[in-house]
Every structure is written in C-alpha cells, then in structure tokens.
Design an enzyme around this catalytic site. Structure first.
Site, PDB file in Angstrom:
ATOM      1  N   HIS A  37      15.731  -3.890  -1.769  1.00 48.35           N
ATOM      2  CA  HIS A  37      15.910  -3.704  -0.828  1.00 48.35           C
ATOM      3  C   HIS A  37      16.884  -2.864  -0.309  1.00 48.35           C
ATOM      4  CE1 HIS A  37      11.672  -5.727   0.747  1.00 48.35           C
ATOM      5  NE2 HIS A  37      12.004  -6.539  -0.379  1.00 48.35           N
ATOM      6  N   ASP A  43      19.284   4.120   2.087  1.00 46.60           N
ATOM      7  CA  ASP A  43      19.069   5.584   1.696  1.00 46.60           C
ATOM      8  C   ASP A  43      19.276   5.470   2.878  1.00 46.60           C
ATOM      9  OD1 ASP A  43      16.895   7.655   1.598  1.00 46.60           O
ATOM     10  OD2 ASP A  43      16.516   6.767   0.421  1.00 46.60           O
ATOM     11  N   ARG A  46      16.032   7.740   5.211  1.00 44.41           N
ATOM     12  CA  ARG A  46      14.907   7.717   4.962  1.00 44.41           C
ATOM     13  C   ARG A  46      15.100   6.812   6.165  1.00 44.41           C
ATOM     14  NH1 ARG A  46      14.642   1.614   4.616  1.00 44.41           N
ATOM     15  NH2 ARG A  46      12.570   0.820   4.473  1.00 44.41           N
ATOM     16  N   GLY A  70       3.680  -3.422   5.708  1.00 43.07           N
ATOM     17  CA  GLY A  70       4.556  -3.730   4.149  1.00 43.07           C
ATOM     18  C   GLY A  70       5.729  -3.761   4.642  1.00 43.07           C
ATOM     19  N   ASP A  92       3.523  -8.225   5.597  1.00 40.61           N
ATOM     20  CA  ASP A  92       4.098  -7.885   3.960  1.00 40.61           C
ATOM     21  C   ASP A  92       3.389  -8.546   2.756  1.00 40.61           C
ATOM     22  OD1 ASP A  92       7.077  -6.425   2.772  1.00 40.61           O
ATOM     23  OD2 ASP A  92       6.067  -7.718   1.482  1.00 40.61           O
ATOM     24  N   GLU A 121      -5.050  -6.844   4.463  1.00 44.32           N
ATOM     25  CA  GLU A 121      -6.554  -6.977   4.215  1.00 44.32           C
ATOM     26  C   GLU A 121      -7.354  -8.506   5.042  1.00 44.32           C
ATOM     27  OE1 GLU A 121      -5.586  -3.327   1.905  1.00 44.32           O
ATOM     28  OE2 GLU A 121      -5.240  -5.297   2.211  1.00 44.32           O
ATOM     29  N   GLU A 136       6.553   2.657   6.194  1.00 47.98           N
ATOM     30  CA  GLU A 136       7.136   3.339   5.003  1.00 47.98           C
ATOM     31  C   GLU A 136       6.418   2.777   4.226  1.00 47.98           C
ATOM     32  OE1 GLU A 136       8.755   3.659   2.164  1.00 47.98           O
ATOM     33  OE2 GLU A 136      10.437   2.853   1.957  1.00 47.98           O
ATOM     34  N   GLU A 145       2.019   3.964  -6.490  1.00 46.24           N
ATOM     35  CA  GLU A 145       2.595   2.975  -6.058  1.00 46.24           C
ATOM     36  C   GLU A 145       2.787   3.003  -4.838  1.00 46.24           C
ATOM     37  OE1 GLU A 145       5.814   0.676  -8.156  1.00 46.24           O
ATOM     38  OE2 GLU A 145       4.225   0.276  -9.826  1.00 46.24           O
ATOM     39  N   HIS A 285      16.391   7.282  -2.421  1.00 45.55           N
ATOM     40  CA  HIS A 285      15.797   6.465  -3.433  1.00 45.55           C
ATOM     41  C   HIS A 285      14.656   7.143  -4.082  1.00 45.55           C
ATOM     42  CE1 HIS A 285      13.237   4.766  -0.381  1.00 45.55           C
ATOM     43  NE2 HIS A 285      12.254   4.187  -1.615  1.00 45.55           N
TER      44      HIS A 285
END
Length: 346
Positions: A37, A43, A46, A70, A92, A121, A136, A145, A285
């Site tokens: 993190h 970053d 981003r 996420g 998350d 879900e 993100e 991933e 990153h």
C-alpha cells in the site's frame, strides 16, 4: 535495462515468479502487507490521476452513492467523500481494511464511508444500487492478478442504468526493445553456473516475464496498441483473445524482447484524464512487462515485425495468465529471416 530494483517486481509478483504456491487466498493475503500500500500510495501518477479525476468532477460525485471495489486503505473512498459523495461503500478481502477503518475514522469520515471485508460477490451492500464505481483494479500487463472480473461483477449487479465507472477505458500496447546486456544477465546466466550446466532453468526463465523499468532509449520499434477495453461493455469472455500486431522498426539494431504496458482513461470526466505506464512517461509501480524472445532478431530501419499475441486466464487460477507470442521478421534479407513462438506464464 535500467532503473531496476534487483530486477524484481513488487511483492505480489515476487512471490509468483519465485514459484511460491499461488492461490486466491495468497493473492488477497499479499495485500495485508503495509509495503504494497505504501508503494501504491507513493505512485504519484496513479494516485494523482485518480484524485484529479474525482476532485475535478465534483458535479458528478455530488450526492451520489459510490462503490469502491478493492478499496485497500480507502484513499479513493475518501477522495469521493471530499468530492461530495452522499455515501461510499468500500469492499476489500484483505485485512488492511481494519486499518482503513481507522484511517477513515481519524479523518472524520466514518459516517460517510462503510467498509466491508469480504468478496464482492458475497458481501451485503447497505444500498441496493450505486451511482458510480471507482476501482484501481489493474495488474501487471493490465490483466495479471487484476480485479477486473470483480469490477465487472459489481457493474452488472449494482450499477444503476447510466451509472459511471472510474476509470472506464484501458489499452495494452507492445514494442520491441534492445536488451542484450540484461538478457544475458538474467537468462544467459543459466548456461553455466559454478561450472555446471543449468540450462533447464534457462528454459524456465524464458517463460516467466519480468516486471521491470525499461529506458526509452532501449525501444527499437514504434509502439502499437493490441487491446482496448471499454468497462461499460467488456465481458469476461473478452479477456480471452488472440490479436495480430505489426511493429515498425525505427533503427538498425537487435530486438531481444517485446515489452507491454497499459494506458488508462477516465473518459466521463468534464476534461478526460489519462495516464500511461509505458517507458515514455513517468515511473509507475506497474513498470513494464518484458517478454524475452528465444533468439534475438537482427532488424533494420523500415522493416516490420509481424506477430500474434494470445492471452487467456490460467485454467487453475483466473488471476494468472497463459500468454503466447508468435512473431516473424519481415525482411528481404535471407540471412536475417527469422520467426518463432514463445509461451509465457504469469
């Protein structure tokens, strides 16, 4: 190849490339680590792009219900609250969400942000529908991933008709690079190790793409886009693809590898916001993904490299990828005619 950190990507890719047992559980557990993190928050490309896309469009976020897929440390959730969102739900799987709750509280936003730990879900949202999805979700090579599957589920299940997704467009690009010195260091090393033939590991090394920073001066060809995704319409089946590409050679040189990167766009902003993870722009990153060819191509200015890129999620784990690249050099010189096919696993 310059600006590398021991030739290694960040933790989640390190574990994969080192051959550790990989599973969905491991993927989510990797995000428990503080360092990941920190890397993402530092970053600037981003984080600033997301911040600008949200802050510069307060008229879009005002009084809206926002879903942060996420959410991690909840930085995007807090951006949305600052932009006037009525309420934000962050979801998350990682235990980092416990720290995110503390962060949200100390910033005085606990009444505006609901953080849920679990699979998208499976969790129960406090609102039946949301107006905006922020996420993100991107991984190395965009799709390795990545959380795109999860974002698509959230879109289909929760987004109101006409709702917005931030960001909503992504594209993968390819180029050829000269990288002989680094290839020798990473691949040629296995020819002779302390007096022994280690070529079985050389074959393995060739199938594992590197995540690394490539200097622009190493790029030998023009870049070309090979895939464009519109998050409003893309489906999971679209992530299995085979595309043809052509790379125009810009100088006499060698091509040892192909590199891939991705570009991201927030197209629904008042003024569209974009960022790139390519070698021509500021560091991110995600760096670039390097696919070494079995044999170097000797190329001349004006020639073309013709190829096909195939991608599909791994049968055992959809967050991993099976990638094939077939290529041939378009040249009239019979001494330099070459073609090949490589298979990679991420």
């Amino acid at each position: 190849m310059a600006n590398t950190v021991a030739g290694q990507p960040s933790l989640r890719a390190n574990d994969r490339l080192a051959g550790m047992e990989h599973s969905e559980v491991h993927y989510f557990n990797s995000y428990n680590h503080h360092g990941i993190h920190e890397e993402m928050l530092k970053d600037e490309v981003r984080t600033r792009s997301y911040r600008d896309a949200i802050y510069q469009n307060k008229h879009i976020f005002k009084d809206k219900v926002v879903l942060d897929v996420g959410c991690g440390t909840a930085i995007l959730s807090m951006f949305a609250v600052k932009a006037g969102a009525k309420h934000v739900i962050g979801v998350d799987m990682s235990t980092i969400i416990e720290k995110a709750r503390e962060i949200v509280a100390v910033n005085g936003m606990a009444d505006k942000i609901t953080l849920l730990q679990g699979k998208m879900e499976e969790v129960q949202l406090p609102f039946p529908k949301v107006d905006i999805i922020v996420s993100e979700w991107m991984g190395y090579f965009l799709l390795y991933e990545s959380m795109l599957d999860t974002v698509l589920y959230a879109r289909d299940e929760y987004l109101v008709p006409g709702g917005l997704i931030f960001p909503d467009k992504a594209s993968i690009h390819l180029a050829g690079i000269e990288d002989g010195e680094y290839k020798e260091e990473k691949i040629g090393f296995w020819d002779r190790v302390w007096g022994f033939d280690f070529t079985p590991l050389k074959r393995t090394a060739l199938t594992e793409p590197l995540v690394d920073t490539v200097e622009l001066k190493a790029v030998v060809t023009d870049p070309t886009p090979v895939l464009t995704l519109d998050l409003y319409t893309v489906t999971r089946s679209d992530l299995v693809f085979s595309v043809n590409f052509v790379l125009n050679v810009q100088r006499n040189d060698f091509v040892h590898a192909l590199i891939a990167w991705f570009d991201i766009e927030f197209s629904k902003c008042h003024k569209p916001i974009r960022f790139s993870t390519g070698p021509h722009t500021k560091y991110t990153h995600w760096k670039q993904t390097v696919f070494y060819l079995n044999d170097a191509l000797t190329v001349e200015q004006g020639e073309r490299i013709y190829g096909t890129l195939e991608n599909k999620p791994n049968d055992k784990n959809r967050r991993d990828l099976d990638i094939k690249i077939a290529y041939r050099l378009g040249t009239e010189d019979p001494g330099r005619q070459a073609q090949g096919k490589c298979e990679y696993k991420m």
